[in-house]
Design a protein around this motif. Structure first.
Motif, PDB file in Angstrom:
ATOM      1  N   SER A 194       8.368  -0.302 -22.560  1.00 37.53           N
ATOM      2  CA  SER A 194       7.103  -1.350 -23.087  1.00 37.53           C
ATOM      3  C   SER A 194       5.888  -1.034 -22.280  1.00 37.53           C
ATOM      4  O   SER A 194       5.133  -2.102 -23.046  1.00 37.53           O
ATOM      5  N   ASN A 195       5.879  -0.579 -21.003  1.00 36.68           N
ATOM      6  CA  ASN A 195       4.482  -0.176 -20.822  1.00 36.68           C
ATOM      7  C   ASN A 195       4.380   1.464 -20.532  1.00 36.68           C
ATOM      8  O   ASN A 195       4.121   1.610 -19.568  1.00 36.68           O
ATOM      9  N   TYR A 196       4.156   2.308 -21.682  1.00 32.18           N
ATOM     10  CA  TYR A 196       4.307   3.205 -21.294  1.00 32.18           C
ATOM     11  C   TYR A 196       3.612   4.387 -21.540  1.00 32.18           C
ATOM     12  O   TYR A 196       3.331   5.857 -21.356  1.00 32.18           O
ATOM     13  N   ARG A 197       2.163   3.795 -21.395  1.00 31.87           N
ATOM     14  CA  ARG A 197       1.535   4.326 -20.111  1.00 31.87           C
ATOM     15  C   ARG A 197       1.178   5.051 -19.285  1.00 31.87           C
ATOM     16  O   ARG A 197       0.407   5.472 -18.573  1.00 31.87           O
ATOM     17  N   TYR A 198       1.998   4.112 -18.116  1.00 29.39           N
ATOM     18  CA  TYR A 198       1.942   4.752 -17.137  1.00 29.39           C
ATOM     19  C   TYR A 198       3.402   4.969 -16.792  1.00 29.39           C
ATOM     20  O   TYR A 198       4.525   5.386 -17.519  1.00 29.39           O
ATOM     21  N   TYR A 199       2.890   5.620 -15.204  1.00 30.55           N
ATOM     22  CA  TYR A 199       4.090   6.343 -14.807  1.00 30.55           C
ATOM     23  C   TYR A 199       5.094   7.373 -15.189  1.00 30.55           C
ATOM     24  O   TYR A 199       6.164   8.418 -15.747  1.00 30.55           O
ATOM     25  N   LYS A 200       4.462   8.400 -16.519  1.00 33.15           N
ATOM     26  CA  LYS A 200       4.010   9.179 -16.990  1.00 33.15           C
ATOM     27  C   LYS A 200       3.454  10.043 -16.574  1.00 33.15           C
ATOM     28  O   LYS A 200       2.559  10.185 -16.639  1.00 33.15           O
ATOM     29  N   CYS A 201       3.913  11.911 -16.412  1.00 31.22           N
ATOM     30  CA  CYS A 201       3.312  12.943 -16.620  1.00 31.22           C
ATOM     31  C   CYS A 201       2.574  13.690 -17.191  1.00 31.22           C
ATOM     32  O   CYS A 201       4.543  14.850 -17.452  1.00 31.22           O
ATOM     33  N   LEU A 202       1.945  14.714 -17.951  1.00 30.25           N
ATOM     34  CA  LEU A 202       1.512  15.210 -19.161  1.00 30.25           C
ATOM     35  C   LEU A 202       1.244  16.538 -18.470  1.00 30.25           C
ATOM     36  O   LEU A 202       1.343  16.827 -17.605  1.00 30.25           O
ATOM     37  N   ARG A 203       1.763  17.505 -19.342  1.00 21.21           N
ATOM     38  CA  ARG A 203       2.205  19.203 -18.574  1.00 21.21           C
ATOM     39  C   ARG A 203       2.380  19.682 -17.487  1.00 21.21           C
ATOM     40  O   ARG A 203       1.120  19.649 -16.670  1.00 21.21           O
ATOM     41  N   PRO A 204       3.370  19.168 -16.876  1.00 19.35           N
ATOM     42  CA  PRO A 204       3.278  18.665 -15.296  1.00 19.35           C
ATOM     43  C   PRO A 204       4.259  20.222 -14.718  1.00 19.35           C
ATOM     44  O   PRO A 204       3.392  20.255 -13.572  1.00 19.35           O
ATOM     45  N   THR A 220       0.981  -1.021  -0.339  1.00 15.10           N
ATOM     46  CA  THR A 220       0.058   0.225   0.164  1.00 15.10           C
ATOM     47  C   THR A 220       0.967   1.145   0.125  1.00 15.10           C
ATOM     48  O   THR A 220       0.071   2.055  -0.562  1.00 15.10           O
ATOM     49  N   HIS A 221       1.452   1.089   0.616  1.00 11.69           N
ATOM     50  CA  HIS A 221       2.774   2.542   1.089  1.00 11.69           C
ATOM     51  C   HIS A 221       3.771   2.370  -0.340  1.00 11.69           C
ATOM     52  O   HIS A 221       3.592   3.716  -0.757  1.00 11.69           O
ATOM     53  N   LYS A 222       4.185   1.345  -0.921  1.00 14.07           N
ATOM     54  CA  LYS A 222       5.003   1.075  -2.468  1.00 14.07           C
ATOM     55  C   LYS A 222       4.193   2.022  -3.719  1.00 14.07           C
ATOM     56  O   LYS A 222       4.421   2.382  -4.296  1.00 14.07           O
ATOM     57  N   ALA A 223       2.290   1.349  -3.135  1.00 17.85           N
ATOM     58  CA  ALA A 223       1.652   2.303  -4.131  1.00 17.85           C
ATOM     59  C   ALA A 223       1.423   3.872  -4.253  1.00 17.85           C
ATOM     60  O   ALA A 223       1.028   4.363  -5.008  1.00 17.85           O
ATOM     61  N   ILE A 224       1.527   4.460  -2.965  1.00 20.50           N
ATOM     62  CA  ILE A 224       1.839   5.474  -3.015  1.00 20.50           C
ATOM     63  C   ILE A 224       2.835   6.368  -3.902  1.00 20.50           C
ATOM     64  O   ILE A 224       2.616   7.171  -4.099  1.00 20.50           O
ATOM     65  N   ILE A 225       4.453   5.791  -2.985  1.00 23.55           N
ATOM     66  CA  ILE A 225       5.050   6.703  -3.133  1.00 23.55           C
ATOM     67  C   ILE A 225       6.210   5.653  -5.157  1.00 23.55           C
ATOM     68  O   ILE A 225       6.133   6.820  -5.714  1.00 23.55           O
ATOM     69  N   GLN A 226       5.209   5.009  -5.360  1.00 16.63           N
ATOM     70  CA  GLN A 226       5.587   4.728  -7.229  1.00 16.63           C
ATOM     71  C   GLN A 226       4.952   5.765  -8.243  1.00 16.63           C
ATOM     72  O   GLN A 226       4.551   6.200  -7.830  1.00 16.63           O
ATOM     73  N   GLY A 227       6.574   6.366  -8.535  1.00 20.38           N
ATOM     74  CA  GLY A 227       6.127   7.276  -9.815  1.00 20.38           C
ATOM     75  C   GLY A 227       5.809   8.372  -9.474  1.00 20.38           C
ATOM     76  O   GLY A 227       5.768   9.635  -9.798  1.00 20.38           O
ATOM     77  N   THR A 228       6.271   9.023  -8.105  1.00 18.75           N
ATOM     78  CA  THR A 228       6.462  10.120  -7.737  1.00 18.75           C
ATOM     79  C   THR A 228       7.981  10.343  -7.453  1.00 18.75           C
ATOM     80  O   THR A 228       8.120  11.991  -7.354  1.00 18.75           O
ATOM     81  N   ILE A 229       8.598  10.447  -8.188  1.00 19.02           N
ATOM     82  CA  ILE A 229      10.582  10.517  -8.353  1.00 19.02           C
ATOM     83  C   ILE A 229      11.329   9.998  -9.824  1.00 19.02           C
ATOM     84  O   ILE A 229      10.539   9.461  -9.855  1.00 19.02           O
TER      85      ILE A 229
END
Length: 548
Positions: free
Chosen positions: A314-324, A284-293
């Motif tokens: 290979s899974n380009y739809r995830y862990y990407k933030c548009l127009r930050p 649960t904690h890793k779910a919060i942190i993943q994608g924040t760094i």
């Protein structure tokens, strides 16, 4: 522009340094007649204007650094800038932390004051005025240029002694926390600081430690320097490294608690899972942190988008933030703090969508034998068919390949079962099965009939028992059978917003299994399964009731 590190060192280290000029080497090298035979410690005690600094060194027992044979460069603040009252206050802080069993290298007085004013090896101000980069004893980088170190003016410079170089300065050198250190300095970030600290381990670093006598053939160290290691840094990003450039979005304590309460329902492991409660907590904690760094050294176009350290092409739809930086962007509304190796963006309003991080679509290529659990009533081995490049359906079949499962004889209908990994609990999934026609592999194929098929699902209940095959009901027809459209790549909706009560995310043993079985009832249908892939896609509204 900052120049490369220039280390002018004596003895064994001197031949290793190539960036100093020959003239500079001769002036400050081994055997230089200008170098005093005194140690740094002797020199410090002889200087009345450094008596407060000397007292601080003695109060924390750090004299051995300055009287031994190891080489150091010291930037000592004079009494005008390190007062007696300041020494008393720092000593009290040091003793309090020591009594609370804080490691010496984590003691703020040692790390942020003494070690922040000491560099390993000998550094000297260069006459040309070029900047010299130094790594301090605490691992921070400092810069010596234009008669100042990190902007603090040098009162005296380049005083050479037997075991180092002494500068006096007109103030304490500023200490800048790195991203990982900053958490513990901000009262709003206690939760994330506590999370990372659970995984801290320390490894002995002999190269930075101070050796003493040899007892029974082993070196006894006067001071043992320990390097911080953390498994979460390995997984998420080295936010503790001074030579890095990381930006990190972190939730405040209020937001952390809110996200934890929301996300923990997705990580409900069954009661037989080893260390179940710990697993639920960590995931649960890793779910919060993943994608924040975000590693700022590898961002392709900062204003358009940023990719996190969890990003995978290979899974380009995830862990990407548009127009930050736009309104609603990942960096736009957060309060930001500059650190020694990047920035921390503190967010009380969370804008990182779980659907762009851990809330992911699960896709199983049917031809991938790794996920094939079993087959029955079919010819073995099952066949993998490729879609030729010239075929009209090339590019429409996922991976341009599908599995073909043929009945063993005319009296049976074949079935194939797949394991589905990393399924979250209590999240509504839309389940799809994609079928290819025979003409995808051979345009002259004569088997052009539709397929009638049925599905069933197995998973662990809360007690860890596999439930019996649950027959899937067609959400469109309301029956237990499904029919494909012939001669096209056809995607069938098997179930809509289907929730599984237990989580298998991160487990090595599969728990969820989907069975696909031919269900020919008349000669109007083929009995051959040509399965392209299986997809578990998070439902657009995961809060809806499901499994109806």
């Amino acid at each position: 522009m900052k120049k490369a590190i220039i280390k002018c060192v004596w003895a064994v280290l001197l031949p290793l340094v190539t960036s100093c000029s020959d003239e500079w080497d001769e002036h400050y090298g081994q055997g230089n007649p200008m170098a005093s035979d005194e140690s740094l410690w002797q020199a410090l005690k002889e200087r009345p204007e450094l008596s407060n600094f000397v007292r601080l060194v003695e109060n924390v027992g750090y004299e051995y650094y300055f009287e031994g044979d190891r080489m150091f460069t010291l930037f000592a603040p004079t009494n005008d800038y390190l007062t007696a009252d300041a020494v008393d206050s720092l000593t009290e802080v040091y003793n309090t932390q020591k009594n609370n069993r804080v490691k010496n290298n984590d003691n703020t007085v040692v790390k942020q004051v003494l070690q922040n004013h000491m560099a390993m090896y000998n550094y000297t101000a260069i006459p040309s005025g070029d900047s010299v980069q130094m790594m301090m004893l605490n691992g921070k980088y400092s810069y010596l240029a234009d008669g100042a170190v990190n902007g603090v003016k040098c009162l005296t410079s380049n005083e050479l002694y037997r075991n180092g170089v002494l500068f006096t300065v007109d103030g304490r050198l500023p200490y800048f926390a790195n991203v990982s250190e900053y958490f513990s300095t901000d009262a709003d970030l206690d939760s994330i600081a506590s999370f990372f600290s659970r995984y801290n381990v320390y490894e002995f670093d002999p190269s930075r430690s101070v050796p003493g006598e040899i007892v029974d053939g082993k070196t006894v160290y006067l001071d043992s320097v320990m390097n911080l290691k953390n498994v979460m840094f390995d997984e998420l990003g080295y936010i503790n490294r001074e030579d890095s450039a990381y930006w990190m979005v972190v939730p405040t304590d209020r937001q952390w608690r809110s996200l934890y309460e929301e996300y923990k329902a997705y990580f409900n492991y069954d009661n037989t899972t080893a260390k179940r409660d710990s697993m639920e907590n960590v995931m649960t904690h890793k779910a919060i942190i993943q994608g924040t760094i975000f590693n700022m050294n590898i961002q392709p176009s900062l204003n358009d988008s940023v990719i996190s350290t969890n990003y995978n092409e290979s899974n380009y739809r995830y862990y990407k933030c548009l127009r930050p930086f736009d309104q609603g962007g990942v960096f736009a509304e957060a309060r930001n703090v500059t650190c020694s190796n990047g920035k921390v963006f503190i967010a009380d309003d969370w804008v990182i969508d779980k659907r762009t991080t851990f809330f992911q679509e699960i896709k199983i290529e049917a031809e991938n034998a790794y996920y094939r659990d079993s087959v029955a009533k079919c010819k073995e081995p099952v066949i993998t068919c490729a879609v030729p490049a010239g075929n009209p359906l090339y590019g429409q079949v996922s991976g341009n390949a599908f599995v073909q499962v043929e009945p063993r004889n005319t009296a049976v209908t074949p079935l194939i079962r797949y394991t589905i990994p990393s399924v979250l609990s209590n999240i509504g999934y839309d389940i799809y099965a994609v079928f290819a026609p025979a003409i995808a592999a051979d345009t002259l194929a004569t088997d052009t009939l539709p397929l009638k098929v049925k599905f069933s699902l197995k998973y662990n209940d809360q007690d860890g028992k596999q439930v019996n095959d649950i027959k899937m009901k067609n959400p469109i027809s309301g029956t237990y059978s499904y029919e494909t459209v012939p001669n096209v790549v056809d995607t069938i909706l098997v179930a809509s917003d289907y929730k599984i009560p237990t989580c298998s995310y991160g487990l090595s043993e599969p728990q969820v299994r989907l069975t696909v079985e031919s269900d020919r009832s008349t000669s109007k249908y083929t009995r051959i399964l040509r399965l392209d892939c299986i997809i578990f896609k998070p439902h657009e509204n995961d809060n809806n009731d499901s499994n109806e």
